[in-house]
Write a protein that holds these residues in place. Sequence first.
Motif, short mmCIF file in Angstrom:
data_model
loop_
_atom_site.label_atom_id
_atom_site.label_comp_id
_atom_site.label_asym_id
_atom_site.label_seq_id
_atom_site.Cartn_x
_atom_site.Cartn_y
_atom_site.Cartn_z
N ILE A 12 0.89 -1.31 -0.05
CA ILE A 12 0.01 -0.06 -0.11
C ILE A 12 0.95 1.00 -0.11
CG2 ILE A 12 -1.77 1.52 1.10
CD1 ILE A 12 -2.44 -1.44 2.62
N VAL A 13 0.67 1.83 -0.95
CA VAL A 13 1.73 3.16 -1.21
C VAL A 13 0.99 4.64 -0.57
CG1 VAL A 13 2.89 4.74 -2.83
CG2 VAL A 13 2.71 2.31 -3.13
N VAL A 76 2.96 -4.45 2.96
CA VAL A 76 4.03 -3.36 3.22
C VAL A 76 3.46 -2.28 2.97
CG1 VAL A 76 6.26 -2.64 2.42
CG2 VAL A 76 5.81 -5.18 2.53
N ILE A 77 3.33 -1.32 3.96
CA ILE A 77 2.97 0.08 4.00
C ILE A 77 4.19 1.09 3.18
CG2 ILE A 77 2.03 1.93 4.98
CD1 ILE A 77 0.61 0.03 6.87
N ASP A 78 4.15 1.35 2.10
CA ASP A 78 5.25 2.22 1.51
C ASP A 78 5.00 3.71 1.92
OD1 ASP A 78 7.20 3.47 0.08
OD2 ASP A 78 6.68 2.33 -1.98
N VAL A 79 5.93 4.12 2.67
CA VAL A 79 6.05 5.50 2.93
C VAL A 79 7.52 6.13 2.54
CG1 VAL A 79 4.26 5.70 4.92
CG2 VAL A 79 6.85 5.32 5.42
N SER A 138 -5.01 -9.28 12.36
CA SER A 138 -4.16 -10.02 13.01
C SER A 138 -3.56 -11.22 12.19
CB SER A 138 -4.58 -10.58 14.30
OG SER A 138 -5.45 -11.61 14.26
N ASP A 139 -4.43 -11.46 11.05
CA ASP A 139 -3.99 -12.56 10.15
C ASP A 139 -2.86 -12.24 9.18
OD1 ASP A 139 -5.92 -11.08 9.28
OD2 ASP A 139 -6.73 -12.63 8.01
N LEU A 140 -2.54 -10.91 9.23
CA LEU A 140 -1.78 -10.19 8.31
C LEU A 140 -0.38 -9.71 8.87
CD1 LEU A 140 -4.31 -7.97 6.25
CD2 LEU A 140 -3.17 -10.10 5.43
N ASN A 141 0.66 -10.05 8.17
CA ASN A 141 1.88 -9.69 8.75
C ASN A 141 2.21 -8.24 8.07
OD1 ASN A 141 2.54 -12.19 10.03
ND2 ASN A 141 2.55 -13.07 7.84
N PHE A 142 2.60 -6.98 9.00
CA PHE A 142 2.97 -5.82 8.50
C PHE A 142 4.18 -5.44 8.68
CE2 PHE A 142 -1.67 -5.54 9.82
CZ PHE A 142 -2.14 -5.12 8.63
N ALA A 143 4.78 -4.72 7.75
CA ALA A 143 5.85 -3.94 7.70
C ALA A 143 5.86 -2.68 7.02
CB ALA A 143 7.23 -4.59 6.87
N LEU A 144 6.83 -1.74 7.34
CA LEU A 144 7.05 -0.45 6.87
C LEU A 144 8.05 -0.24 5.85
CD1 LEU A 144 4.85 2.14 7.23
CD2 LEU A 144 6.84 2.84 8.84
N GLY A 165 6.97 -3.46 17.41
CA GLY A 165 7.72 -4.94 17.00
C GLY A 165 7.59 -5.10 15.34
N MET A 166 7.08 -4.23 14.71
CA MET A 166 6.87 -4.59 13.31
C MET A 166 8.39 -4.09 12.67
SD MET A 166 3.17 -3.18 12.58
CE MET A 166 1.60 -3.70 13.49
N PRO A 167 8.37 -4.95 11.47
CA PRO A 167 9.86 -4.51 10.69
C PRO A 167 9.81 -3.39 10.06
CG PRO A 167 8.73 -6.49 9.94
CD PRO A 167 7.91 -6.17 10.94
N ILE A 168 11.02 -2.77 10.05
CA ILE A 168 10.88 -1.33 9.21
C ILE A 168 12.14 -1.93 7.91
CG2 ILE A 168 11.78 1.03 8.87
CD1 ILE A 168 9.36 0.48 11.04
#
Length: 172
Positions: A12-13, A76-79, A138-144, A165-168
């Motif tokens: 997601i951009v 992945v949230i793209d910032v 909670s069934d999705l893994n998130f990163a930024l 605790g989410m990956p960057i």
Amino acid sequence: LFYVKQGNTAVIVLDSVDNVDFKKWHEFLNDEGPHPSSTEPIKDPSLPTNGNVDSVAIFLEGIERAKADPEVKNVVIDVSNNDGGSDDVVLFITSIIANRQYERFQNPLTHQTITERYDVDRNLNGMFEGTGDQVDYSDLNFALLTSKYSFSCANMLACIVKDAGMPILGER
């Protein structure tokens, strides 16, 4: 293009976390109009974000598309090109992806750690219901995804999700 899927990962951009069509959200929450659009520009000349697309609508449509797709496990949230914006939008996003309604920071003068709690209408029904206001991703893994061009509230988002605790990914 704000949503891209490759295999089991959706991106997601978000180029900004500043664009919010307050009038449309108010109408939606009062059952007076449709959900703000993730593609139509904001049409409110009184807002500095006039002509931009609603950041909250982009995020919500992206997260709903990811959740509805049984193949998607990672988001992945793209910032990486995000110029910042509103801490309200950042706190809404972190409430949804990290299921948390607080931010923690340290006062640089006193070195005191401060925690601020905030309320979020997570299911967008116009009410703050506490535990009854649950939305589950909670069934999705998130990163930024960040870069040296991420700025202001995009950096705040990175700090909060890292604290959760989410990956960057990407650059500082």
